[in-house]
Design a protein around this motif. Structure first.
Motif, PDB file in Angstrom:
ATOM      1  N   ASP A  63       0.932  -1.127   0.085  1.00  0.00           N
ATOM      2  CA  ASP A  63      -0.073  -0.074   0.188  1.00  0.00           C
ATOM      3  C   ASP A  63       0.747   1.287  -0.038  1.00  0.00           C
ATOM      4  OD1 ASP A  63      -1.640  -1.783   0.077  1.00  0.00           O
ATOM      5  OD2 ASP A  63      -2.731  -1.036   1.820  1.00  0.00           O
TER       6      ASP A  63
ATOM      7  N   VAL B  49       0.752   4.846   1.247  1.00  0.00           N
ATOM      8  CA  VAL B  49       0.117   5.402   2.487  1.00  0.00           C
ATOM      9  C   VAL B  49       0.808   6.843   2.684  1.00  0.00           C
ATOM     10  CG1 VAL B  49      -0.763   5.258   4.924  1.00  0.00           C
ATOM     11  CG2 VAL B  49      -0.299   3.208   3.495  1.00  0.00           C
TER      12      VAL B  49
ATOM     13  N   GLN C 100      -5.422  -0.357  -4.071  1.00  0.00           N
ATOM     14  CA  GLN C 100      -6.192   0.090  -3.043  1.00  0.00           C
ATOM     15  C   GLN C 100      -7.203   1.155  -3.653  1.00  0.00           C
ATOM     16  OE1 GLN C 100      -7.918  -0.324  -0.039  1.00  0.00           O
ATOM     17  NE2 GLN C 100      -6.194  -0.819   1.105  1.00  0.00           N
TER      18      GLN C 100
ATOM     19  N   TYR D  28     -12.337   3.450   4.377  1.00  0.00           N
ATOM     20  CA  TYR D  28     -11.146   3.685   4.757  1.00  0.00           C
ATOM     21  C   TYR D  28     -10.733   5.230   4.490  1.00  0.00           C
ATOM     22  CZ  TYR D  28      -8.819  -0.825   4.931  1.00  0.00           C
ATOM     23  OH  TYR D  28      -8.327  -2.221   5.234  1.00  0.00           O
TER      24      TYR D  28
ATOM     25  N   ILE E  31      -3.448   4.334   9.142  1.00  0.00           N
ATOM     26  CA  ILE E  31      -3.384   2.806   9.696  1.00  0.00           C
ATOM     27  C   ILE E  31      -4.196   2.553  10.883  1.00  0.00           C
ATOM     28  CG2 ILE E  31      -1.967   0.762  10.122  1.00  0.00           C
ATOM     29  CD1 ILE E  31      -1.900   1.881   7.033  1.00  0.00           C
TER      30      ILE E  31
ATOM     31  N   GLN F 126      -7.586   1.584  10.150  1.00  0.00           N
ATOM     32  CA  GLN F 126      -7.626   0.210   9.657  1.00  0.00           C
ATOM     33  C   GLN F 126      -7.787  -0.959  10.802  1.00  0.00           C
ATOM     34  OE1 GLN F 126      -4.965  -0.587   6.576  1.00  0.00           O
ATOM     35  NE2 GLN F 126      -5.690   1.373   5.432  1.00  0.00           N
TER      36      GLN F 126
ATOM     37  N   MET G 130      -4.376  -6.655   6.722  1.00  0.00           N
ATOM     38  CA  MET G 130      -3.486  -5.491   6.549  1.00  0.00           C
ATOM     39  C   MET G 130      -1.873  -5.820   6.231  1.00  0.00           C
ATOM     40  SD  MET G 130      -5.126  -3.419   9.968  1.00  0.00           S
ATOM     41  CE  MET G 130      -4.011  -2.335   9.804  1.00  0.00           C
TER      42      MET G 130
ATOM     43  N   SER H 189      -0.427  -3.252   4.315  1.00  0.00           N
ATOM     44  CA  SER H 189      -0.671  -1.874   4.698  1.00  0.00           C
ATOM     45  C   SER H 189       0.693  -1.182   5.225  1.00  0.00           C
ATOM     46  CB  SER H 189      -1.647  -1.819   5.747  1.00  0.00           C
ATOM     47  OG  SER H 189      -1.076  -2.405   6.837  1.00  0.00           O
TER      48      SER H 189
END
Lengths: 306, 541
Positions: free
Chosen positions: A149, A151, A174, B147, B244, B247, B306, B309
């Motif tokens: 991801d 982010v 995503q 999200y 995060i 999440q 995740m 993530s």
């Protein structure tokens, strides 16, 4: 096999797939076969009365608790070991920064060259630093089994190595809004020499060169993903006839009328949230990282869209 | 509203109020159960229509019937409707209310008025969600996972929709409290914990998850509302927040929530298989215990959503390990169900067909879950159509098919009339076939790398997407046949009396339809729920 040869991410992950899929297939076939056999064999037409009143068996319970436990622990460990290979960047990897914004990718190299496609040399591991300018995106290379991801505010990375020249899909994985599915690009794996030539940035080979092409820039920076050139409606206002147009904009929540001029265009690119055209959502990311000449080239280009 | 001429003592007749008020203000668990059933099932049908539209759009690359923004709103509303308005409240609220108090030998749940309030909270929350679709910036386009930072930025009507779901959460908490108290305090004389039917056991495990996990959903949703309306910046990295963290909060609830969805379905199947095999359930204690184990361990695995993530590798290690632990009690259940069939006398009537296909579809879903639980393989299929296929195998093939099994098994008990058998079997065959065409192709697409929530896709994915869409049509035809047959039967079908399937749990010992107070005289339980030898020759208990 040459022991010094680099294991690709695909080679690291695929055996784990084979192992788990194989075990699952055996289990599924076992369960299905047993079910179908019992249903046929003990169908009421053949077995008018049950021939057992058994309601449990301790040894069976122990066996079918212990056996799956061992099996899933093996899966867990194998999966973990494969994952570590995705996290372990080989020495000497080339660094590229991937910048994601709604809904484009931009890849920048150590020498300042940027590109909407991810060019890589064959055989050289590449570490991709993942930077988001707005929401969470996902950097996904199906051919290399790599996903991470992107982010905002977080230093994520991924690595891969292409062992054959070719073009590979690059997706945003995503969900990131309206044009999420259009946020795709490609990995272009080139033989080393070709890559070096490309990175050197031959004439006309991209935006690092002088004599900027505004249209190409608008394409590469993703402007045209939301703003059409032909007046058709999009996520943002169309560029057609934008210069000199009267628009109602919201400035800090207050409506006012303006006429589009160069100053307004510059401001809207650098600080899109400052004046938002009425009827559109305030979702455009800021393009503060544009070079001055890039900004001018874009404004120039917008000025001639009739 | 009375489907047939029922005796005066039936819960259809015996009520102090008349008309609609006798339903929406009733504190009778059976009436509340039917209210839940019809309202959740109505939303299921809405969700199905939206799902069919999604498949229609994906039938071919490029625009087919709608634009990208519409598509994003449709998949969001499909998810929110199916999860929060159908699956979560559907089995506990509907069949849990209808069946559980009777199975424990009680006249009603412990707090009948609180039970009515639960339904009202549910329906108010659902109404708010509906209003959010047509007001403000239009239906939310965030996906059901909401999200951040996207959900904090989008101009669509996220705040109101989230508020609706927030209200529905309280309904789930109250239902959980009510069920826990009922099962602890209102069991009839002789109804020991070891004699509780497994459907009730599964509701008991579910209720604990509802009570303990739902408040975290409420907090998470409240934080989104604060983020959007007050600009708190909790999840905004430019202001010291962390996306995060959202999440984690979201999945701390939403992963246990999938066990709220699947546990009661496992309970339904555990009740149906022994009856149609005329044989005691194999490993009663293990099945009951594994429900509790799933509820407990399932609360600790949220991080497996995740892996990509950017959370730490240590977290990936721990969550992957715990995820595989949850697979064990699920496997134990499957083995015990299959063993129950051994040396039985198996009758393949509609409830049994749905229950057996549950085992198969849930197994496929569960096994594909192992691919998702292993860190290495998850990275490739995460956020692809593989996950969409996996999730639908478990939630639709699992909970959905168990819900259909429950409809065919228990609804005739409450209506005193039944559906025709042959069309029910035709419907089942069509649905089972269509289902696998629809969702197995999605798993293959995901392996090939097609991401989820994609409005458009590359030409290489075109063939399988077309096949998947054709599967959705077969499934839809089966569903329509099932509904027409079932409801026509319940209102105008052949009479359903006594105990035609030979069930040994308490609901089969009372008149059909049940009297208002369930039992004409207070029951004394002398045998377990699967001791079919205790049945008299005429099938009564």
């Amino acid at each position: 096999m040459d022991p010094t040869r680099l294991i690709t991410t695909t080679e690291a992950i695929d055996p784990v797939f084979m192992f788990i899929f194989g075990a699952c297939l055996v289990l599924l076939l076992g369960i299905t076969t047993a079910m179908i056999y019992f249903v046929v064999r003990y169908h009421r037409s053949r077995a008018p009365q049950p021939t057992s009143t058994s309601d449990g068996n301790l040894w069976l319970e122990i066996v079918w608790t212990a056996f799956p436990t061992l099996l899933v622990m093996a899966m867990f460990w194998y999966g973990w070991a494969g994952y570590l290979k995705l996290r372990d960047i080989p020495k000497g990897a080339m660094e590229v920064t991937a910048t994601a914004r709604m809904w484009t990718w931009s890849f920048s190299y150590a020498n300042g060259r940027t590109s909407p496609k991810l060019y890589v040399p064959v055989g050289m591991p590449v570490k991709v630093k993942l930077v988001s300018q707005d929401v969470i995106h996902g950097f996904f290379l199906p051919a290399f089994r790599v996903k991470r991801d992107v982010v905002p505010g977080m230093d994520n990375f991924a690595w891969f190595v292409a062992d054959k020249a070719g073009t590979y899909d690059l997706f945003c994985s995503q969900y990131c809004g309206t044009n999420h599915s259009a946020m795709i690009s490609t990995v272009e794996a080139l033989p080393e020499a070709e890559f070096a030539a490309w990175l050197g940035g031959g004439a006309g080979g991209g935006t690092a060169a002088a004599g900027l092409d505004g249209k190409k820039l608008a394409q590469e920076k993703g402007c045209l993903g939301c703003h059409s050139l032909d007046g058709s409606p999009g996520v943002g206002p169309s560029f057609k006839g934008i210069m000199g147009r009267s628009e109602v904009v919201l400035t800090k929540g207050v409506e006012r009328s303006i006429t589009v001029d160069k100053e307004y265009l510059r401001r809207s690119i650098l600080e899109p949230q400052a004046d938002v055209v009425k009827g559109f959502q305030p979702i455009m990311p800021a393009f503060g990282d544009l070079k001055k000449e890039e900004l001018e080239a874009l404004v120039e280009f917008l000025g001639v869209q009739k | 509203m009375i489907p047939a001429q029922h005796p005066q003592t039936s819960f259809w007749n015996d009520t102090g109020k008349t008309g609609i008020a006798s339903w929406i203000f009733s504190t009778d668990h059976k009436r509340i159960g039917l209210l839940y059933f019809y309202s959740t099932f109505g939303f299921f049908l809405v969700g199905v229509l939206l799902g069919l539209l999604l498949r229609l759009e994906l039938m071919a690359p490029g625009r087919t019937i709608m634009g990208a923004a519409t598509y994003n709103a449709v998949f969001t509303v499909h998810g929110v409707t199916m999860i929060f308005l159908f699956i979560l409240p559907g089995l506990p609220g509907g069949f849990g209310n209808l069946i559980m108090p009777i199975q424990v030998g009680a006249r009603d749940v412990a707090f009948p008025r609180l039970n009515l309030l639960s339904w009202w909270l549910y329906i108010i929350g659902a109404a708010i969600v509906l209003v959010s679709l047509f007001t403000g910036g239009g239906p939310p386009d965030t996906g059901w996972t909401f999200y951040v930072p996207f959900s904090a930025r989008t101009g669509t009507n996220v705040t109101l929709a989230v508020f609706g779901v927030f209200i529905i959460g309280f309904s789930a908490i109250l239902t959980g409290l009510n069920f826990i108290t009922t099962i602890h305090r209102l069991r009839a004389v002789g109804m020991t914990w070891g004699r509780l039917p497994l459907f009730t056991w599964s509701l008991y495990a579910t209720a604990w998850v509802q009570v303990l996990a739902t408040p975290i959903l409420a907090i998470t949703l409240a934080l989104i509302m604060a983020e959007r309306t007050l600009g708190t910046g909790l999840f905004d990295p430019t202001r010291g927040g962390d996306p995060i963290m959202f999440q984690h909060l979201f999945w701390i609830y939403s992963h246990p929530a999938v066990y709220i969805m699947i546990l009661p379905a496992m309970g339904v199947v555990s009740d149906i298989i022994p009856v149609f095999s005329r044989k005691p359930i194999f490993g009663y204690k293990m099945i009951a215990f594994s429900s509790l184990a799933i509820a407990a361990a399932g609360s600790l695995v949220w991080g497996h959503h995740m892996y990509t993530s950017g959370m730490s590798d240590t977290a990936v290690l721990v969550f992957s390990f715990l995820t595989f632990i949850v697979a064990i009690p699920s496997a134990i259940k499957v083995f015990n169900w299959v063993s129950t069939l051994y040396k039985g006398s198996i009758s393949l009537e509609a409830p049994m067909l749905f229950a057996l296909s549950f085992i198969l579809l849930f197994s496929i879903g569960g096994l594909s879950g192992l691919i998702l639980g292993a860190a290495a393989t998850d990275v490739h299929v995460h956020d692809t159509h593989f996950v969409v296929g996996h999730f639908h195998y478990v939630m639709f093939g699992g909970t959905g098919f168990a819900f259909f099994a429950a409809m065919h098994y228990w609804l005739p008990k409450f209506y005193g009339r039944r559906y025709a058998e042959k069309p029910a079997i035709v419907a089942w065959a069509l649905m089972f076939t269509g289902f696998n065409i629809l969702y197995f192709t999605m798993q293959v697409l995901g392996m090939q790398g097609m991401p989820r929530r994609y409005y458009d896709y590359l030409p290489e994915f075109a063939t399988l997407n077309l096949v998947s869409t054709i599967g959705s049509w077969i499934l839809a035809v089966g569903l329509v046949i099932m509904l027409v047959n079932l409801f026509r039967g319940l209102w105008w079908g052949a009479p359903f009396t006594g105990n035609p399937w030979g069930g040994a749990s308490l609901e089969w010992s009372i008149p059909t339809p049940p009297p208002t107070e369930n039992f004409l005289e207070e029951p004394v339980v002398t045998h377990g729920p699967y001791e079919f030898a205790s049945l008299k020759n005429d099938g009564t208990v």
